[in-house]
Design a protein around this motif. Structure first.
Motif, PDB file in Angstrom:
ATOM      1  N   ALA A  97      59.898   5.435 -18.363  1.00  8.51           N
ATOM      2  CA  ALA A  97      59.433   4.375 -19.260  1.00  8.51           C
ATOM      3  C   ALA A  97      59.143   3.075 -18.515  1.00  8.51           C
ATOM      4  O   ALA A  97      58.196   2.352 -18.844  1.00  8.51           O
ATOM      5  N   ASP A  98      59.948   2.766 -17.491  1.00  8.39           N
ATOM      6  CA  ASP A  98      59.748   1.507 -16.788  1.00  8.39           C
ATOM      7  C   ASP A  98      58.512   1.514 -15.907  1.00  8.39           C
ATOM      8  O   ASP A  98      58.048   0.450 -15.468  1.00  8.39           O
ATOM      9  N   LYS A  99      57.955   2.686 -15.631  1.00  9.47           N
ATOM     10  CA  LYS A  99      56.748   2.793 -14.814  1.00  9.47           C
ATOM     11  C   LYS A  99      55.492   3.018 -15.664  1.00  9.47           C
ATOM     12  O   LYS A  99      54.385   3.065 -15.143  1.00  9.47           O
ATOM     13  N   ARG A 100      55.680   3.130 -16.955  1.00  7.63           N
ATOM     14  CA  ARG A 100      54.566   3.361 -17.880  1.00  7.63           C
ATOM     15  C   ARG A 100      54.217   2.029 -18.526  1.00  7.63           C
ATOM     16  O   ARG A 100      54.827   1.592 -19.487  1.00  7.63           O
ATOM     17  N   VAL A 101      53.200   1.357 -17.979  1.00  2.83           N
ATOM     18  CA  VAL A 101      52.889  -0.008 -18.390  1.00  2.83           C
ATOM     19  C   VAL A 101      51.606  -0.012 -19.221  1.00  2.83           C
ATOM     20  O   VAL A 101      50.579   0.526 -18.808  1.00  2.83           O
ATOM     21  N   ILE A 102      51.696  -0.621 -20.394  1.00  2.00           N
ATOM     22  CA  ILE A 102      50.524  -0.775 -21.253  1.00  2.00           C
ATOM     23  C   ILE A 102      49.781  -2.044 -20.838  1.00  2.00           C
ATOM     24  O   ILE A 102      50.329  -3.149 -20.886  1.00  2.00           O
ATOM     25  N   MET A 103      48.544  -1.877 -20.419  1.00  2.00           N
ATOM     26  CA  MET A 103      47.645  -3.002 -20.115  1.00  2.00           C
ATOM     27  C   MET A 103      46.435  -2.850 -21.018  1.00  2.00           C
ATOM     28  O   MET A 103      45.539  -2.056 -20.754  1.00  2.00           O
ATOM     29  N   GLU A 104      46.443  -3.585 -22.107  1.00  2.00           N
ATOM     30  CA  GLU A 104      45.387  -3.391 -23.089  1.00  2.00           C
ATOM     31  C   GLU A 104      44.046  -3.897 -22.579  1.00  2.00           C
ATOM     32  O   GLU A 104      43.970  -4.791 -21.724  1.00  2.00           O
ATOM     33  N   THR A 105      42.988  -3.319 -23.106  1.00  2.34           N
ATOM     34  CA  THR A 105      41.639  -3.685 -22.692  1.00  2.34           C
ATOM     35  C   THR A 105      41.402  -5.173 -22.930  1.00  2.34           C
ATOM     36  O   THR A 105      41.675  -5.698 -24.005  1.00  2.34           O
ATOM     37  N   GLY A 106      40.937  -5.845 -21.884  1.00  3.33           N
ATOM     38  CA  GLY A 106      40.715  -7.283 -21.945  1.00  3.33           C
ATOM     39  C   GLY A 106      41.867  -8.109 -21.416  1.00  3.33           C
ATOM     40  O   GLY A 106      41.732  -9.324 -21.221  1.00  3.33           O
ATOM     41  N   GLU A 107      42.986  -7.458 -21.142  1.00  2.00           N
ATOM     42  CA  GLU A 107      44.167  -8.167 -20.637  1.00  2.00           C
ATOM     43  C   GLU A 107      44.009  -8.469 -19.154  1.00  2.00           C
ATOM     44  O   GLU A 107      43.358  -7.734 -18.412  1.00  2.00           O
ATOM     45  N   THR A 108      44.628  -9.562 -18.721  1.00  5.62           N
ATOM     46  CA  THR A 108      44.661  -9.943 -17.309  1.00  5.62           C
ATOM     47  C   THR A 108      46.096  -9.853 -16.810  1.00  5.62           C
ATOM     48  O   THR A 108      47.019 -10.364 -17.449  1.00  5.62           O
ATOM     49  N   VAL A 109      46.274  -9.198 -15.664  1.00  4.25           N
ATOM     50  CA  VAL A 109      47.597  -9.055 -15.054  1.00  4.25           C
ATOM     51  C   VAL A 109      47.531  -9.611 -13.639  1.00  4.25           C
ATOM     52  O   VAL A 109      46.556  -9.374 -12.910  1.00  4.25           O
ATOM     53  N   ASN A 110      48.555 -10.341 -13.242  1.00  4.77           N
ATOM     54  CA  ASN A 110      48.621 -10.932 -11.913  1.00  4.77           C
ATOM     55  C   ASN A 110      49.445 -10.041 -10.997  1.00  4.77           C
ATOM     56  O   ASN A 110      50.595  -9.718 -11.287  1.00  4.77           O
ATOM     57  N   PHE A 111      48.849  -9.637  -9.892  1.00  5.35           N
ATOM     58  CA  PHE A 111      49.550  -8.852  -8.876  1.00  5.35           C
ATOM     59  C   PHE A 111      49.576  -9.673  -7.589  1.00  5.35           C
ATOM     60  O   PHE A 111      48.645  -9.641  -6.794  1.00  5.35           O
ATOM     61  N   GLY A 112      50.638 -10.448  -7.403  1.00  5.36           N
ATOM     62  CA  GLY A 112      50.785 -11.213  -6.174  1.00  5.36           C
ATOM     63  C   GLY A 112      49.596 -12.089  -5.859  1.00  5.36           C
ATOM     64  O   GLY A 112      49.177 -12.183  -4.701  1.00  5.36           O
ATOM     65  N   GLY A 113      49.044 -12.733  -6.855  1.00  2.19           N
ATOM     66  CA  GLY A 113      47.906 -13.616  -6.643  1.00  2.19           C
ATOM     67  C   GLY A 113      46.567 -12.994  -6.971  1.00  2.19           C
ATOM     68  O   GLY A 113      45.563 -13.695  -7.085  1.00  2.19           O
ATOM     69  N   ILE A 114      46.525 -11.676  -7.120  1.00  2.00           N
ATOM     70  CA  ILE A 114      45.307 -11.002  -7.548  1.00  2.00           C
ATOM     71  C   ILE A 114      45.284 -10.975  -9.072  1.00  2.00           C
ATOM     72  O   ILE A 114      46.198 -10.433  -9.705  1.00  2.00           O
ATOM     73  N   GLN A 115      44.267 -11.546  -9.666  1.00  2.00           N
ATOM     74  CA  GLN A 115      44.096 -11.485 -11.116  1.00  2.00           C
ATOM     75  C   GLN A 115      43.214 -10.278 -11.453  1.00  2.00           C
ATOM     76  O   GLN A 115      42.036 -10.239 -11.075  1.00  2.00           O
ATOM     77  N   ALA A 116      43.781  -9.285 -12.107  1.00  2.00           N
ATOM     78  CA  ALA A 116      43.056  -8.079 -12.498  1.00  2.00           C
ATOM     79  C   ALA A 116      42.820  -8.102 -14.000  1.00  2.00           C
ATOM     80  O   ALA A 116      43.772  -8.194 -14.775  1.00  2.00           O
ATOM     81  N   THR A 117      41.554  -8.027 -14.396  1.00  2.00           N
ATOM     82  CA  THR A 117      41.193  -8.038 -15.816  1.00  2.00           C
ATOM     83  C   THR A 117      40.426  -6.765 -16.137  1.00  2.00           C
ATOM     84  O   THR A 117      39.463  -6.416 -15.438  1.00  2.00           O
ATOM     85  N   SER A 118      40.842  -6.069 -17.188  1.00  2.00           N
ATOM     86  CA  SER A 118      40.118  -4.876 -17.607  1.00  2.00           C
ATOM     87  C   SER A 118      39.074  -5.247 -18.660  1.00  2.00           C
ATOM     88  O   SER A 118      39.209  -6.246 -19.362  1.00  2.00           O
TER      89      SER A 118
END
Length: 268
Positions: A97-118
Motif C-alpha cells: 500500500a505504501d508503494k501504490r501512489v495515486i497521482m491523479e490526472t493533472g496533478e503535479t508532484v515534486n521529486f527532489g526539485g523536478i516538477q512532474a505534471t500529468s
C-alpha cells in the motif's frame, strides 16, 4: 543543471525513459523485462537503486511489462491515476500500500526539485496520460500513444525546450501492412497513434523559439522507418514555413533496442 534524460527504449516492444534532476531520478514506464531495463540503464551509467520513483502513462503491456518486478526489486513507489491502477493491478503482482501512489490526472508532484505534471491524452486505455517535467525555467514534455493532439494537450506541451513526440507510422505502410483491418482502424483512430504526418502537423503548433530539440518516438517496427519519419515530419514543417540548416536540424532519433544519449535540457 536543469534536467537531463535518456529514452531507454521506445516502441511497441517496450517503453522506458529516465528523467534526472539535481536530486532525483524518475523512471517513466517500465515496459521491458527487469533484466533489459537494467541493461539499458547500465549503458547510461544508471542503476536501479538510483531511481526514486516510477511514473506510469497507461496500462498497456509495452509500458508496464517489468513494472511490478522492477518496483519490488528496488522498493520503489509507483505513481499512476486511480483508473490506471484499477486496470494494471492484476498485471503487476503484489504492490504494498505504501508503494501504490495515486497521482491523479493533472496533478503535479515534486521529486527532489523536478516538477512532474500529468495530462490527459487520447488513447484506448483506462485513463492514459503524458508527463511534463519542469525544473525552474526548463520544460521537457513526453507525449506518446496519442490518438490526436487535442487543444488541451497542445496547451500542456507547447513551448517545450525539448519534446519527445510520437511519430508512430507511415499511413501508406500501415494500410498496406499485414495487420488485420480492425487493428489498422484502431491505430488510425483518435484513440490510436500519431502518424508521421500528424506528428509534423502537431509540431507546427507546438514548436516555438524556445524549442531546441524534438525526439520522434514510439515508431512502429512494421510500418515506419526513422529516416522516413524524419523526412515526412520535416517536409510538413517546411511546407508550413519552418526551415532549418542541417546543423540546426531539431529532430532526433529514438530506438526500440538501445538508449538515446543523455540530453541535458539546460536553462535558457
Amino acid at each position: 543543471m536543469g534536467l537531463r534524460f535518456t529514452v531507454l527504449a521506445s516502441g511497441s516492444t517496450g517503453n522506458a525513459t529516465i528523467v534526472q534532476g539535481d536530486d532525483a531520478t524518475v523512471l517513466v514506464d517500465a515496459g521491458l523485462s527487469v533484466k533489459k531495463i537494467e541493461e539499458l540503464m547500465r549503458e547510461r551509467g544508471v542503476a536501479g537503486h538510483h531511481v526514486d520513483a516510477i511514473l506510469v502513462t497507461h496500462e498497456h503491456s509495452d509500458h508496464i511489462k517489468g513494472l511490478g518486478a522492477f518496483a519490488r526489486k528496488f522498493d520503489l513507489p509507483i505513481y499512476a491515476n486511480e483508473a490506471t491502477w484499477g486496470a494494471l493491478e492484476r498485471h503487476v503482482g503484489q504492490i504494498t500500500a505504501d508503494k501504490r501512489v495515486i497521482m491523479e490526472t493533472g496533478e503535479t508532484v515534486n521529486f527532489g526539485g523536478i516538477q512532474a505534471t500529468s495530462y490527459a491524452i487520447s488513447h484506448d486505455a483506462a485513463e492514459p496520460v503524458g508527463y511534463v517535467f519542469d525544473d525552474d525555467d526548463v520544460k521537457l514534455s513526453l507525449a506518446t500513444d496519442l490518438g490526436y493532439v487535442s487543444d488541451k494537450v497542445r496547451l500542456m506541451i507547447e513551448d517545450s525546450d525539448v519534446l519527445v513526440l510520437e511519430s508512430n507510422h507511415d499511413v501508406d505502410m500501415l494500410r498496406m501492412g499485414r495487420y488485420p483491418w480492425n487493428i489498422k482502424r484502431r491505430i488510425l483512430s483518435d484513440i490510436g497513434h500519431l502518424s508521421n504526418e500528424a506528428a509534423g502537423e502537431a509540431l507546427c503548433q507546438l514548436m516555438t523559439d524556445r524549442t531546441k530539440r524534438v525526439y520522434l518516438a514510439h515508431l512502429s517496427l512494421d510500418h515506419n522507418l526513422m529516416d522516413l519519419a524524419k523526412l515526412t515530419v520535416n517536409n510538413v514543417l517546411e511546407s508550413n514555413g519552418f526551415f532549418f540548416r542541417k546543423d540546426e536540424f531539431p529532430l532526433r532519433d529514438t530506438y526500440h533496442d538501445r538508449p538515446t544519449p543523455w540530453d541535458e535540457v539546460k536553462k535558457r
